[in-house]
Design an enzyme around this catalytic site. Structure first.
Site, PDB file in Angstrom:
ATOM      1  NE  ARG A 141      -5.206  -2.740  10.828  1.00 26.23           N
ATOM      2  CZ  ARG A 141      -4.042  -2.482  10.061  1.00 26.23           C
ATOM      3  NH1 ARG A 141      -4.269  -1.280   9.168  1.00 26.23           N
ATOM      4  NH2 ARG A 141      -2.937  -2.773   9.720  1.00 26.23           N
ATOM      5  CB  CYS A 425      -1.475   5.304  -1.178  1.00 20.08           C
ATOM      6  SG  CYS A 425       0.174   5.537  -1.925  1.00 20.08           S
ATOM      7  CB  CYS A 431       4.385   6.264   3.220  1.00 16.87           C
ATOM      8  SG  CYS A 431       4.144   4.259   3.263  1.00 16.87           S
TER       9      CYS A 431
HETATM   10 FE1  SRM Z   1      -2.351   0.895   3.758  1.00 14.94          FE
HETATM   11  C1  SRM Z   1       0.822  -0.133   5.220  1.00 14.94           C
HETATM   12  C2  SRM Z   1      -1.466   4.161   4.517  1.00 14.94           C
HETATM   13  C3  SRM Z   1      -5.592   1.520   2.946  1.00 14.94           C
HETATM   14  C4  SRM Z   1      -2.554  -2.191   2.238  1.00 14.94           C
HETATM   15  N1  SRM Z   1      -0.724   1.831   4.689  1.00 14.94           N
HETATM   16  C5  SRM Z   1       0.287   1.355   5.383  1.00 14.94           C
HETATM   17  C6  SRM Z   1       1.013   2.656   5.904  1.00 14.94           C
HETATM   18  C7  SRM Z   1       0.738   2.357   7.567  1.00 14.94           C
HETATM   19  C8  SRM Z   1       2.576   2.213   5.961  1.00 14.94           C
HETATM   20  C9  SRM Z   1       3.352   1.407   7.238  1.00 14.94           C
HETATM   21  O1  SRM Z   1       2.984   0.274   7.341  1.00 14.94           O
HETATM   22  O2  SRM Z   1       4.229   2.105   7.610  1.00 14.94           O
HETATM   23  C10 SRM Z   1       0.623   3.453   5.269  1.00 14.94           C
HETATM   24  C11 SRM Z   1       0.625   5.083   5.986  1.00 14.94           C
HETATM   25  C12 SRM Z   1       1.052   6.013   5.164  1.00 14.94           C
HETATM   26  C13 SRM Z   1       0.775   7.334   5.740  1.00 14.94           C
HETATM   27  O3  SRM Z   1       1.949   8.155   5.811  1.00 14.94           O
HETATM   28  O4  SRM Z   1      -0.279   7.900   5.984  1.00 14.94           O
HETATM   29  C14 SRM Z   1      -0.564   2.995   4.891  1.00 14.94           C
HETATM   30  N2  SRM Z   1      -3.319   2.500   3.967  1.00 14.94           N
HETATM   31  C15 SRM Z   1      -2.944   3.581   4.045  1.00 14.94           C
HETATM   32  C16 SRM Z   1      -3.963   4.899   3.786  1.00 14.94           C
HETATM   33  C17 SRM Z   1      -3.882   6.065   4.490  1.00 14.94           C
HETATM   34  C18 SRM Z   1      -3.927   4.926   2.156  1.00 14.94           C
HETATM   35  C19 SRM Z   1      -4.805   6.202   1.683  1.00 14.94           C
HETATM   36  O5  SRM Z   1      -4.193   7.007   1.165  1.00 14.94           O
HETATM   37  O6  SRM Z   1      -5.874   6.398   2.083  1.00 14.94           O
HETATM   38  C20 SRM Z   1      -5.312   3.874   3.796  1.00 14.94           C
HETATM   39  C21 SRM Z   1      -5.756   3.790   5.280  1.00 14.94           C
HETATM   40  C22 SRM Z   1      -6.854   3.172   5.378  1.00 14.94           C
HETATM   41  C23 SRM Z   1      -7.573   2.880   6.918  1.00 14.94           C
HETATM   42  O7  SRM Z   1      -8.139   4.184   7.239  1.00 14.94           O
HETATM   43  O8  SRM Z   1      -7.402   2.030   7.580  1.00 14.94           O
HETATM   44  C24 SRM Z   1      -4.791   2.489   3.605  1.00 14.94           C
HETATM   45  N3  SRM Z   1      -3.736  -0.376   2.991  1.00 14.94           N
HETATM   46  C25 SRM Z   1      -5.065   0.206   2.645  1.00 14.94           C
HETATM   47  C26 SRM Z   1      -5.619  -0.631   1.585  1.00 14.94           C
HETATM   48  C27 SRM Z   1      -7.007  -0.391   0.993  1.00 14.94           C
HETATM   49  C28 SRM Z   1      -8.206  -1.068   1.811  1.00 14.94           C
HETATM   50  O9  SRM Z   1      -8.050  -1.687   2.998  1.00 14.94           O
HETATM   51  O10 SRM Z   1      -9.302  -1.054   1.413  1.00 14.94           O
HETATM   52  C29 SRM Z   1      -4.783  -1.747   1.379  1.00 14.94           C
HETATM   53  C30 SRM Z   1      -5.023  -2.893   0.305  1.00 14.94           C
HETATM   54  C31 SRM Z   1      -5.985  -3.770   1.075  1.00 14.94           C
HETATM   55  C32 SRM Z   1      -5.213  -5.053   1.947  1.00 14.94           C
HETATM   56  O11 SRM Z   1      -5.237  -4.610   2.907  1.00 14.94           O
HETATM   57  O12 SRM Z   1      -4.908  -5.917   1.328  1.00 14.94           O
HETATM   58  C33 SRM Z   1      -3.626  -1.338   2.232  1.00 14.94           C
HETATM   59  N4  SRM Z   1      -1.302  -0.826   3.918  1.00 14.94           N
HETATM   60  C34 SRM Z   1      -1.397  -1.992   3.245  1.00 14.94           C
HETATM   61  C35 SRM Z   1      -0.317  -2.965   3.284  1.00 14.94           C
HETATM   62  C36 SRM Z   1      -0.033  -4.427   2.517  1.00 14.94           C
HETATM   63  C37 SRM Z   1      -0.762  -5.431   3.585  1.00 14.94           C
HETATM   64  C38 SRM Z   1      -0.586  -6.772   3.060  1.00 14.94           C
HETATM   65  O13 SRM Z   1      -1.367  -7.559   3.266  1.00 14.94           O
HETATM   66  O14 SRM Z   1       0.530  -7.049   2.297  1.00 14.94           O
HETATM   67  C39 SRM Z   1       0.719  -2.429   4.073  1.00 14.94           C
HETATM   68  C40 SRM Z   1       1.979  -2.636   4.716  1.00 14.94           C
HETATM   69  C41 SRM Z   1       1.959  -3.817   5.643  1.00 14.94           C
HETATM   70  O15 SRM Z   1       0.817  -4.229   6.148  1.00 14.94           O
HETATM   71  O16 SRM Z   1       3.036  -4.540   5.811  1.00 14.94           O
HETATM   72  C42 SRM Z   1       0.085  -1.000   4.446  1.00 14.94           C
HETATM   73 FE1  SF4 Z   2       1.252   3.908  -0.593  1.00 17.21          FE
HETATM   74 FE2  SF4 Z   2       2.781   3.592   1.532  1.00 17.21          FE
HETATM   75 FE3  SF4 Z   2       0.526   2.197   1.276  1.00 17.21          FE
HETATM   76 FE4  SF4 Z   2       2.871   1.764  -0.248  1.00 17.21          FE
HETATM   77  S1  SF4 Z   2       2.575   1.549   1.933  1.00 17.21           S
HETATM   78  S2  SF4 Z   2       0.798   1.665  -0.906  1.00 17.21           S
HETATM   79  S3  SF4 Z   2       3.390   3.811  -0.441  1.00 17.21           S
HETATM   80  S4  SF4 Z   2       0.708   4.528   1.474  1.00 17.21           S
END
Ligand code: SRM
Ligand code: SF4
Length: 558
Positions: A141, A425, A431
């Protein structure tokens, strides 16, 4: 042997991420995409979503969900020019929902884009020399790096490494150009993915580069991390970290947040080779049969750090040295004007939950557009959802300050440390995985927590609180002093005891609390903190010392 997950089939049969995406996008009979194409779309930097606030209403009316698309930019190190800011602002107003979202990974998201506007959006981004390639999906990413890179030559070098690494790990397929930019059709020619292969990675993959003493990127939360080692003002190399990640599933102990391990030291010129070796090791050994067990953290936890490092050294042809000393002091941002070594100035603005929109009393979208019109430096997004107006000449500061005041862009930074550092978030309504509110609920909750702090004479002390709508951890709640993780509407798990440097996971303290229960739990702890804390002792540290939290989660199997 267990079967591969369905996503593996979709990737491997996609003909270089093409699938039938172009046809799905062009299909006028639905606002959505075919299921496989919705999955593939992620690797092009976009998610299909629907507005959950009106999902039930649409269902009752027998209408298909109101499909809309979230689009996430690739912005290595979070850097963009004023011209790019203006283009992004324009897209938000024309094609998205009049708002911009700064993410916890230093980039922009648009929400609410209709399918018919997707190509136009991608073309407008391309015209501004921006893209969304590989910002989502099972691939490397957006590469993030410590912000304020104008502070020393090492910061500038690190920002450059973030850009180079991002380019190096990009997929080679031309599918993005063909589908979104009407590029020449190259399908069928011998496109090779030397790093990823035909099925890309088992799961998402994230890289961060930190420049001590700032750990504003939370480097230990990443699959792969580099900690810059600076000696006599020069970048001499990096400590390598591997195996961090935060996502978990409620009630499934086989899933857990994990801090990365320190794996060794490498000189700068080895960075690309070592990064590639980490990626290909995960490509070949990551679990493709269970997506809840597919992140690099499980590969490292299951096989051991020593095995992992030996494999990386063999593939990279690099012998890692012992990690060099470093010290982090904080994982938050610094606000207000700061002068860089080259004499130029940068100012970080606090944007709560990263949401930039024109409220009647906080017209921030317009305010930042006006700053972009006159600013001659650049913008730097932070991994704490804020933005730095960077590289301003001394004589430009007054005009920028005037705009900041006129558009009330400084109101949030003046509201005390709790509001200044809190993260939330996105969660509802976009989401699909949200179990509870986060961004929309945070201001109300913070008001109530502030009242408690005030009552105990603790107002004004630094305190990190992060909230997510589910256990996936997108606002990195497991590293906060107070982490709130959504369980159900209006209910959260309370995690306590992060160290505000991003080096210690907090622990689950109470489960499934409503607001009253949550505030009661904090009230009791704040009372103890007020009475017993040591000089300059942070809340998270106090909780450990006073044994109000215990049983630290071991980094390898929390
Ligand atoms: Fe995230 C999935 C938003 C950073 C761990 N994340 C999602 C999704 C795409 C939901 C989906 O899969 O359908 C969310 C979209 C929400 C929306 O409506 O925008 C979403 N993640 C975000 C953001 C926008 C949160 C924010 O408020 O800023 C961040 C976007 C980052 C970027 O620019 O790329 C965001 N996500 C993170 C982080 C923090 C980081 O990376 O430093 C994490 C935790 C670190 C990690 O990856 O372990 C994170 N997001 C997840 C996960 C859990 C992954 C896992 O290993 O289990 C998911 C769900 C998945 O992947 O199945 C997820
Ligand atoms: Fe928040 Fe959606 Fe990420 Fe869950 S997957 S932590 S509800 S943005």
């Amino acid at each position: 042997m267990s079967a591969l997950t369905p996503v593996e089939r979709i990737k491997s049969e996609s003909r270089g991420l093409r699938g039938t995406l172009a046809q799905s996008v062009a299909d006028p009979t639905t606002g959505g995409l075919a299921d496989d194409d919705a999955q593939l779309l992620r690797l092009h930097g976009s998610y299909q979503q629907d507005d959950r606030d009106i999902r039930e209403e649409r269902r009752l009316q027998r209408l298909e969900p109101l499909w809309r698309f979230m689009v996430r930019l690739r912005l290595p190190g979070g850097v963009c020019t004023p011209a790019q800011w203006l283009a992004i602002n324009d897209i938000a107003r024309r094609y998205a929902n009049d708002s911009l979202r700064l993410t916890t990974r230093q980039t922009f998201q648009f929400h609410g884009i209709a399918k018919g506007k997707l190509k136009t959006t991608m073309a407008a981004l391309n015209a501004a020399l921006l893209d969304t390639i590989a910002t989502c999906g099972d691939v490397n990413r957006n590469v993030i790096a410590s912000s304020n890179p104008v502070e020393s030559p090492a910061h500038a070098a690190v920002a450059d490494w973030a850009r180079r690494l991002s380019e190096y790990l990009l997929p080679k397929t031309r599918a993005y150009h063909e589908i979104w930019l009407d590029g020449e059709k190259l399908e069928g020619s011998a496109e090779i993915e030397p790093v990823y292969g035909r099925s890309f990675l088992p799961r998402k993959f994230k890289v961060a580069i930190a420049v001590p003493p700032s750990n504003d990127v939370d480097v230990f939360a990443h699959d792969l991390g580099f900690i810059a080692i600076v000696e006599s003002g020069q970048l001499v190399g990096f400590n390598l970290t591997v195996g961090g990640g935060l996502g978990a599933t409620h009630g499934d102990p086989k899933t857990f947040p994990r801090l990365a391990d320190l794996a060794g030291f490498l000189p700068p010129e080895a960075l690309l080779k070592v990064a590639e070796a980490v990626v290909t090791t995960q490509r070949d050994f990551g679990d493709r049969t269970n997506r809840k067990h597919a992140r690099l953290k499980y590969t490292v936890a299951d096989r051991g750090l020593a095995w992992f490092v030996a494999e990386v050294e063999k593939r990279a042809g690099v012998a890692l040295g012992p990690p060099r000393p470093f010290a982090f002091s904080s994982n938050s941002d610094r606000f207000g004007w700061q002068q860089a070594l080259d004499g130029r100035w940068h100012r970080t603005l606090r944007i709560p939950a990263g949401r930039i929109v024109d409220h009647f009393d906080r017209p921030w979208l317009s305010g930042l557009r006006e700053i972009a019109r006159l600013h001659r430096g650049d913008f730097r997004l932070t991994a704490n959802q804020n933005v730095t107006v960077a590289g301003a000449e001394a004589d430009a500061r007054a005009a920028i300050d005037e705009l900041i005041a006129r558009y009330r862009l400084d109101v949030a930074e003046r509201r005390g440390p709790l509001r200044r550092d809190a993260l939330a978030c996105v969660a509802l309504p976009t989401c699909p995985l949200a179990m509870a509110e986060a961004e929309r609920y945070l201001p109300q909750l913070l008001g109530r927590v502030e009242a408690l702090l005030d009552a105990h004479g603790l107002a004004g002390l630094p305190l990190s609180l992060r909230m997510t709508g589910c256990p996936n951890g997108c606002a990195r709640p497991y590293l906060a002093e107070i982490g709130l993780v959504g369980k159900a509407p209006g209910r959260y798990n309370l995690h306590l005891g992060g160290d505000a440097r991003g080096e210690r996971l907090n622990v689950l303290y109470r489960e499934n609390l409503d607001e009253a229960q949550l505030l009661a739990a904090l009230d009791e702890l704040f009372a103890a903190y007020a009475a017993e804390r040591g000089p300059d002792e942070r809340f998270g540290d106090f909780l450990w010392r006073s044994r109000r939290v215990a049983a630290p989660q071991a980094a390898s199997a929390a």
